[in-house]
Enzyme design. Structure first.
Site, mmCIF file in Angstrom:
data_model
loop_
_atom_site.group_PDB
_atom_site.id
_atom_site.type_symbol
_atom_site.label_atom_id
_atom_site.label_comp_id
_atom_site.label_asym_id
_atom_site.label_seq_id
_atom_site.Cartn_x
_atom_site.Cartn_y
_atom_site.Cartn_z
ATOM 1 N N LYS A 203 0.857 -1.185 0.000
ATOM 2 C CA LYS A 203 0.000 0.000 0.000
ATOM 3 C C LYS A 203 0.894 1.236 0.000
ATOM 4 C CE LYS A 203 -3.721 2.255 2.588
ATOM 5 N NZ LYS A 203 -4.577 2.164 3.773
ATOM 6 N N LYS A 256 -2.247 -1.465 -3.712
ATOM 7 C CA LYS A 256 -3.093 -0.276 -3.643
ATOM 8 C C LYS A 256 -2.240 0.973 -3.752
ATOM 9 C CE LYS A 256 -6.470 2.019 -0.671
ATOM 10 N NZ LYS A 256 -7.155 2.095 0.608
#
Ligand SMILES: [Zn+2]
Length: 331
Positions: A203, A256
């Protein structure tokens, strides 16, 4: 006119266009096919009844009260989408985000209500503290520092309370070190041996999260998330993050954001062969929405192309705010 001489003979070349001449033929050589089954739909749950607040920076996305979330989840499943992921906006925020692990917290209520309704949809819960802390950070803060190990205990408590509420899967998004190991141990110790973990493994500290913070009301009051989320410049480091999470017990790993990080999605898929998810984040959604609303791009076409690109890069599942719209078009 400087035409090529009639006696000129072409060198040999491959005629790639042969299989592109008709739609039926194109469909036969198509390598990637998008279906509603590829999607996970993110939902934001708020206190109250009959609440549907549209998020200003995310047209078509709503904060929903529990009753509305149940209705929405049924609709999501009817469209062929297998899962939702829940984010909670609590009634009350404090320094340590204590409403994150309340037995009757907002996400816990939503999980129970959806699981009680007549749908077999997979309910995933996001596990982090930033929606629940008064300062908007993902963990316990001391001065300007987020304390890793102290935060782990709270994340484990949060994940466990989601499990007790009936969640089908928990998804830690905090990016503290060691969270997958600690959450796995806490789940196992409490008998949730078969409850899978989807880890937000790679992420990035991304500018694309802006609109989400309106939706989840989780903008940090000071500082940013660069002390735990990844530097957008790094890809080798992403492999180490993913490897750690797999070792610690992650069942599904996530990259992400998605669109600007397709190289990471591909590398992760090739290298680890794990069920791989990619999160098309709020900023990716908002850009396509805004340009579409202005008539600058063909909204539906670009939406589907953006999703197809993520799947082609190697994602087995895509978390996307477009899940409903795209599924309607794909049906
Ligand atoms: Zn967070």
């Amino acid at each position: 006119m400087n035409d090529v001489n009639e006696s000129f003979s072409f060198p040999s070349f491959t005629r790639m266009r042969r299989t592109r001449m008709k739609e039926a033929l194109r469909s036969m050589v198509r390598e990637t096919i998008l279906t509603p089954n590829d999607f996970i739909y993110p939902m934001f749950v708020v206190p109250g009844k009959k609440v549907r607040n549209e998020v200003a920076s995310m047209p078509g996305v709503f904060q929903l009260s529990v009753d509305e979330a149940v209705r929405e989840a049924r609709l999501v499943r009817k469209l062929g989408i297998p899962a939702v992921i829940l984010f909670g906006i609590p009634e009350h925020k404090d320094e340590i985000g204590s409403h994150a692990w309340l037995d009757n917290g907002i996400v816990q209520q939503a999980v129970r209500a959806i699981k009680k309704s007549d749908t077999d949809i997979v309910v995933i819960t996001d596990v982090c503290l930033c929606e629940y802390t008064s300062h908007g950070h993902c963990g316990i803060v001391n001065g300007n520092v987020i304390l890793n190990d102290e935060t782990l205990r709270l994340l484990a408590a949060e994940a466990l309370s989601h499990a007790f509420a009936g969640a089908d899967m928990v998804a830690p998004s905090d990016m503290m070190d060691g969270r997958i190991a600690v959450i796995r141990a806490a789940l196992d110790e409490n008998g949730f041996l078969d409850l899978p973990i989807m880890s937000y493994a790679a992420k990035y500290a991304s500018g694309y999260y802006g609109p989400f913070r309106d939706a989840a009301e989780s903008t940090p009051l000071f500082g940013d998330r660069r002390s735990h989320q990844m530097d957008p410049a790094n890809s080798d480091e992403a492999m180490r993050e993913v490897e750690n999470d797999i070792k610690e017990g992650a069942d599904i790993i996530m990259v992400k954001p998605a669109g600007p990080y397709l190289d990471i999605v591909r590398s992760v898929k090739d290298r680890f062969g794990m069920p791989t998810a990619a999160y098309q984040v709020s900023g990716e959604y908002a850009m396509i929405k805004a340009a579409g609303m202005n008539g600058w791009i063909d909204h539906d076409r670009v939406m589907l192309e953006s999703l197809l690109g993520i799947k082609r890069a190697g994602a087995d599942m895509i978390l996307t705010y477009f899940a409903l719209e795209a599924s309607r078009l794909l049906k």
